[in-house]
Design an enzyme around this catalytic site. Sequence first.
Site, PDB file in Angstrom:
ATOM      1  N   GLN A  81       0.819  -1.213   0.000  1.00  0.00           N
ATOM      2  CA  GLN A  81       0.000   0.000   0.000  1.00  0.00           C
ATOM      3  C   GLN A  81       0.856   1.267   0.000  1.00  0.00           C
ATOM      4  OE1 GLN A  81      -2.787  -1.799   3.385  1.00  0.00           O
ATOM      5  NE2 GLN A  81      -3.561   0.143   2.649  1.00  0.00           N
ATOM      6  N   HIS A  82       0.196   2.358  -0.330  1.00  0.00           N
ATOM      7  CA  HIS A  82       0.679   3.734  -0.103  1.00  0.00           C
ATOM      8  C   HIS A  82       1.785   4.249  -1.021  1.00  0.00           C
ATOM      9  CE1 HIS A  82      -1.492   3.450   3.703  1.00  0.00           C
ATOM     10  NE2 HIS A  82      -0.674   2.497   4.144  1.00  0.00           N
ATOM     11  N   ASP A 241      -2.334  -4.787  -0.514  1.00  0.00           N
ATOM     12  CA  ASP A 241      -2.033  -6.171  -0.087  1.00  0.00           C
ATOM     13  C   ASP A 241      -2.839  -6.616   1.135  1.00  0.00           C
ATOM     14  OD1 ASP A 241      -0.502  -4.577   1.636  1.00  0.00           O
ATOM     15  OD2 ASP A 241       1.397  -5.588   1.198  1.00  0.00           O
TER      16      ASP A 241
HETATM   17  O1  LIG Z   1       1.638   0.206   4.832  1.00  0.00           O
HETATM   18  C1  LIG Z   1       1.096  -0.867   5.033  1.00  0.00           C
HETATM   19  C2  LIG Z   1      -0.305  -0.937   5.531  1.00  0.00           C
HETATM   20  O2  LIG Z   1      -0.879   0.309   5.760  1.00  0.00           O
HETATM   21  C3  LIG Z   1       1.871  -2.118   4.788  1.00  0.00           C
HETATM   22  O3  LIG Z   1       1.207  -3.252   5.266  1.00  0.00           O
HETATM   23  C4  LIG Z   1       2.209  -2.238   3.306  1.00  0.00           C
HETATM   24  O4  LIG Z   1       1.030  -2.554   2.577  1.00  0.00           O
HETATM   25  C5  LIG Z   1       3.364  -3.186   3.045  1.00  0.00           C
HETATM   26  O5  LIG Z   1       3.044  -4.509   3.212  1.00  0.00           O
HETATM   27  P1  LIG Z   1       4.033  -5.779   3.226  1.00  0.00           P
HETATM   28  O6  LIG Z   1       5.080  -5.587   2.207  1.00  0.00           O
HETATM   29  O7  LIG Z   1       4.533  -5.935   4.609  1.00  0.00           O
HETATM   30  O8  LIG Z   1       3.107  -6.902   2.862  1.00  0.00           O
END
Ligand SMILES: O=C(CO)[C@@H](O)[C@H](O)COP(=O)(O)O
Length: 479
Positions: A81-82, A241
Amino acid sequence: MPAAEGPLVVGVDSSTQSTKALVVDVATGAVVASGQAPHTVTSGAGRESDPEEWYGALRSALAQCGDAARRAAAVSVGGQQHGLVTLDARGRPVRPALLWNDVRSAPQARRLVAELGGPEEWAERFGSVPGASFTVAKWAWLAEHEPDAVRATAAVRLPHDYLTGRLAGGPGTTDRGDASGTGWWASRTESYDEEVLGRVGLDPALLPRVVAPGETAGAVPGNDPELPLPEGVLVAAGTGDNAAAALGLGLLPGTPVLSLGTSGTVYAVSRHRPADPSGVVAGFADARGDWLPLACTLNCTLAVDRIAALLGLDREAVEPGGTATLLPYLDGERTPDLPNASGVLTGLRHDTTGGQVLQAAYDGAVHALLGALDHVLDADADPTEPLLLIGGGARGSAWQQTVRRLSGRAVRVPRARELVALGAAAQAAGLLTGEDPAAVARRWGTTEGPVLEAVERDEAALERISGVREGAGRLLEGA
Ligand SMILES: O=C(CO)[C@@H](O)[C@H](O)COP(=O)(O)O
Ligand SMILES: Nc1ncnc2c1ncn2[C@@H]1O[C@H](COP(=O)(O)OP(=O)(O)O)[C@@H](O)[C@H]1O
């Protein structure tokens, strides 16, 4: 791998450290082929990654799936995300993406919160009080530090939008789940917020269309000979994700999930739109039309593995007892909101062992997540419902036992490993069959796995860690 009964779909998890692809049988949920390829993430002050490398990793992960990928009928991408992906007029990245765990944008986030009505207004309007992770803060950072990059930008995308766009071509799409982590998508109106976009100087025309749950993002045009997918494969909307994992678990409201990956996350599906002015809970949308209140830490498996490496120990070599307390904020931290913090170790004695220090690292990482658990659950959630433990760390016994001991809850560890990719596959399957993707995942039985019975919660350890965090005060605020 088993022979397929039904049509095949591809689910992709493009997370921080790697891209994983699964080819899944729609009829049974059996994984008939899989592949994985790593990403490079910069270390040092920021966290950046090259979107072109993600697409290369996607092609490579699909190639590892062999003929199965070439027989797929639909594909979907769940992405970290983000992240801020900036594309030029030809659709090429202007610069590497700024990732969710890049804390350089913390001052911009604080300024935006103050300028636009404070935490209550942000929570009520956007569902979240943005921190450094949110895309809006990253765009503001870029505008301040690299105005030339901002001027060269013709399109702004999230990681899953970028990959979905590479697969489907066309003008570009996103979905409500991932859009809700930008800070410029208002959960109150479920639309882009022109005021915040104006404040950060981002033209809404640069943003992708938000497709509705169940709508298609397009089809693979077949113009990339190195993409091992057949022409005409349907491309589903995709999502962030965590929202993808919620689909992959077929999650029903009230069931808590704890994910131990590069990030640590704790979340649940809710029918109520979240609005937490404390900023602990991000009020994300899910990929179906409900909500996904979630808390996220920056320091999870990588931080604990790093402490194990420093101690020269295997990650499972934990020992009980002792008084060591470790706040593993090696990357700064998001929950609690301490972007400039570093790790803190205290409570050492002559008889403290390395294994106890390692256990303290696990405890510190899990304490931060469990502290947010009650905030993400609705008041009517059943406290006896087992906690679903997922992500790479869920395979480790030390992680499992730490979560069990510090939560006091039963813990279910699904046998299915790649819940994000499975959720993307369920979304692709839903596009083909018209089913609700979460119902597809429930039909596939993705949460099946051993349940570790509840044990008495280790209140003494929780109190000790909370005490150290409160006592550390200014130590955790410094750079
Ligand atoms: O920033 C967040 C949720 O807000 C994280 O959960 C990212 O989405 C990264 O995820 P992973 O690489 O750990 O799956
Ligand atoms: N058997 C295992 N035991 C404990 N931790 C593991 C195990 N296998 C992988 N991990 C951890 O999982 C992490 C990757 O988790 P994953 O969920 O795949 O990451 P991402 O969030 O990038 O998708 C690695 O950093 C590693 O620390």
